[in-house]
Motif scaffolding. Structure first.
Motif, short mmCIF file in Angstrom:
data_model
loop_
_atom_site.label_atom_id
_atom_site.label_comp_id
_atom_site.label_asym_id
_atom_site.label_seq_id
_atom_site.Cartn_x
_atom_site.Cartn_y
_atom_site.Cartn_z
N UNK A 135 0.92 -1.29 0.03
CA UNK A 135 -0.17 -0.01 -0.06
C UNK A 135 0.76 1.34 0.05
N UNK A 136 1.90 1.29 -0.87
CA UNK A 136 2.60 2.80 -0.97
C UNK A 136 1.82 3.69 -1.43
N UNK A 137 2.35 5.03 -1.45
CA UNK A 137 1.61 6.23 -1.89
C UNK A 137 1.64 6.07 -3.34
N UNK A 169 -4.37 -5.70 -16.76
CA UNK A 169 -4.82 -6.28 -15.59
C UNK A 169 -4.71 -5.35 -14.58
N UNK A 170 -3.24 -4.56 -14.78
CA UNK A 170 -3.20 -3.65 -13.58
C UNK A 170 -4.07 -2.60 -13.48
N UNK A 171 -4.51 -2.21 -14.48
CA UNK A 171 -5.70 -0.89 -14.47
C UNK A 171 -6.93 -1.43 -13.69
N UNK A 172 -7.30 -2.66 -14.20
CA UNK A 172 -8.47 -3.42 -13.77
C UNK A 172 -8.27 -3.67 -12.04
N UNK A 173 -7.28 -4.36 -11.90
CA UNK A 173 -7.08 -4.48 -10.38
C UNK A 173 -6.73 -3.25 -9.49
N UNK A 174 -6.43 -2.37 -10.04
CA UNK A 174 -6.21 -0.97 -9.12
C UNK A 174 -7.42 -0.33 -8.73
N UNK A 175 -8.34 -0.51 -9.80
CA UNK A 175 -9.63 0.01 -9.38
C UNK A 175 -10.47 -0.64 -8.29
N UNK A 176 -10.36 -1.92 -8.29
CA UNK A 176 -11.02 -2.91 -7.43
C UNK A 176 -10.47 -2.80 -6.04
N UNK A 178 -9.20 -2.15 -2.51
CA UNK A 178 -9.46 -1.31 -1.61
C UNK A 178 -8.12 -0.73 -0.95
N UNK A 179 -7.23 -1.67 -0.59
CA UNK A 179 -6.01 -1.04 -0.24
C UNK A 179 -5.09 -0.21 -0.95
N UNK A 180 -5.55 -0.02 -2.12
CA UNK A 180 -4.93 0.84 -3.16
C UNK A 180 -5.82 2.16 -3.37
N UNK A 181 -6.66 2.27 -2.66
CA UNK A 181 -7.82 3.41 -2.89
C UNK A 181 -7.03 4.86 -2.68
N UNK A 182 -6.09 4.79 -1.79
CA UNK A 182 -5.09 6.06 -1.89
C UNK A 182 -3.78 6.03 -2.54
N UNK A 183 -3.66 4.82 -3.13
CA UNK A 183 -2.18 4.72 -3.91
C UNK A 183 -2.36 5.21 -5.43
N UNK A 184 -1.34 5.89 -6.06
CA UNK A 184 -1.20 6.52 -7.49
C UNK A 184 -0.44 5.45 -8.28
N UNK A 185 -0.92 4.96 -9.47
CA UNK A 185 -0.42 4.19 -10.24
C UNK A 185 0.25 4.89 -11.34
N UNK A 186 1.58 4.69 -11.71
CA UNK A 186 2.35 5.18 -12.79
C UNK A 186 2.23 4.30 -13.74
N UNK A 187 2.10 4.87 -15.14
CA UNK A 187 2.06 4.03 -16.57
C UNK A 187 3.31 4.05 -16.95
#
Length: 417
Positions: A135-137, A169-176, A178-187
């Motif tokens: 659960x990183x930032x 897969x990463x985009x789909x799983x990131x949206x689902x 909960x522990x990543x709700x406050x994390x930002x994904x870098x493309x």
């Protein structure tokens, strides 16, 4: 995460503010603090406060921290507290930029993760499961970045195609998750040194909803470690510029790796926003103190001071005259050379303190130079440090090391080459 572009100049790059948490703003161009196993190499948290007491972005790597995933799954506080550096922001990457990443191990559905225990294979689902436990930032999307200047067109195309499948897969799983709700994904943007492949990777990222990722990480230019210090600007910069022209301005761009100070300035001039301190670490672990001059009017310097050099054993002066770091204020070249000769752990601690202090000061000058539209002058200053001769900032592996037994513990004795 929110990125605000404050100014942009054709000759001096971009100034911005990166807000990862509501109360924290980091000025860009930004220098992330590279860690190993969650710790800044050789330094405790208290010691690092003697280097800087400012807010930092910690660069954590899965390859050095994967064994912590299970315990982190039970951790309900910020990741920075778990690694003993509370209050700082965290960014999780897949690979360690300080160490060379072995080639191979890629397959259609997996990416290799090289850890201290050996190679592991991660699917996109397994990767996202591990990221959720951390659960990183901020974290990077899974990608096949096993490319370098010598990679074939076939290898490059495979890296792009596989990265697209992983990221779907990463985009789909990131949206689902909960522990990543406050994390930002870098493309991730991959494609080696092929402009067509890079454009394909960018188009895939930009086809996603704008809110699905918060920035870009440009990968696949080198194999990490000292390889990044040997990159040719004439080969790298046109590819980077080609990529940046296709990216929107309101998202930060990150490039991990031990790029030389001169190449870092050229990347900043073209619009890269975030780098790391792996160059300072690679210099320290090869017994080199950073001594290049980045201040107008200061005395001319060399790129490094080699602490294995017998010529400094009776030099009772600081590693760098005028440096205000703890190591230079309290200790001399002769003493730190003595620590190297006697395998004392204090040696790399003092060297890391100096190198981080020097590099953080360098980035502060970079930001002020951009604000004054004087980045070109800073580039000229670094290029022509000594009597108008082009400075070589490449880091060569120390050939005086007898064995690797002491690496990570202290300096190792030198022997005749």
């Amino acid at each position: 995460m929110k990125f605000v572009l404050k100014s942009i100049s054709k000759n001096s790059g971009r100034l911005g503010q990166l807000r990862i948490k509501e109360s924290n703003e980091l000025a860009t161009p930004l220098l992330m603090q590279t860690t190993k196993g969650g710790s800044i190499p050789y330094l405790t948290a208290d010691t690092f406060e003697m280097v800087s007491n400012e807010q930092q972005l910690l660069q954590l790597t899965l390859s050095t921290m994967d064994q912590m995933a299970e315990s982190l799954a039970q951790w309900n506080r910020p990741l920075s507290e778990y690694v003993g550096l509370p209050g700082h922001n965290t960014m999780l990457l897949l690979r360690d930029p300080c160490e060379a990443t072995p080639a191979g191990g890629n397959d259609r559905d997996v990416v290799p993760l090289f850890t201290r225990r050996g190679k592991e294979s991660l699917t996109a689902t397994q990767y996202m499961d591990m990221v959720a436990k951390f659960a990183p930032d901020v974290y990077q999307g899974l990608c096949d970045a096993d490319t370098n200047p010598e990679s074939t067109k076939k290898r490059v195309q495979k890296s792009v195609d596989r990265t697209e499948r992983f990221m779907d897969e990463c985009y789909a799983l990131h949206a689902k998750e909960q522990r990543l709700a406050n994390s930002t994904l870098l493309a991730p943007i991959v494609g080696g040194y092929n402009t067509f492949a890079r454009t394909q990777s960018i188009k895939h990222a930009r086809a996603q909803p704008a809110t699905s990722y918060g920035g870009y990480i440009l990968e696949g230019f080198h194999t990490n470690g000292l390889a990044a210090t040997a990159l040719q600007a004439t080969q790298l910069l046109p590819i980077v510029e080609h990529c940046l022209q296709q990216l929107e301005d309101d998202k930060p761009r990150l490039m991990p790796g031990a790029f030389t100070p001169l190449l870092t300035l050229e990347l900043i001039r073209r619009g890269v926003d975030v780098f790391d301190t792996s160059y300072a670490y690679c210099a320290a672990v090869n017994y080199k103190a950073l001594t290049f001059n980045y201040t107008k009017g200061a005395e001319q310097q060399t790129a490094f001071l080699d602490l294995t050099d017998e010529a400094i054993k009776e030099q009772f002066t600081p590693m760098l005259n005028g440096c205000s770091c703890l190591a230079c204020r309290k200790h001399t070249r002769a003493y730190i050379h003595h620590l190297y000769k006697t395998h004392e752990l204090l040696g790399p601690i003092l060297l890391m303190i100096h190198n981080l202090h020097h590099y953080l000061g360098f980035f502060a000058v970079i930001r002020s130079s951009i604000a004054d539209d004087e980045l070109s002058q800073l580039i000229d200053l670094l290029r022509l440090q000594t009597a108008g001769v082009n400075m070589d900032y490449r880091i060569e592996a120390n050939s005086k090391v007898v064995s690797k037994a002491g690496l990570g513990k202290g300096f190792i004795a030198a022997a005749a080459v």
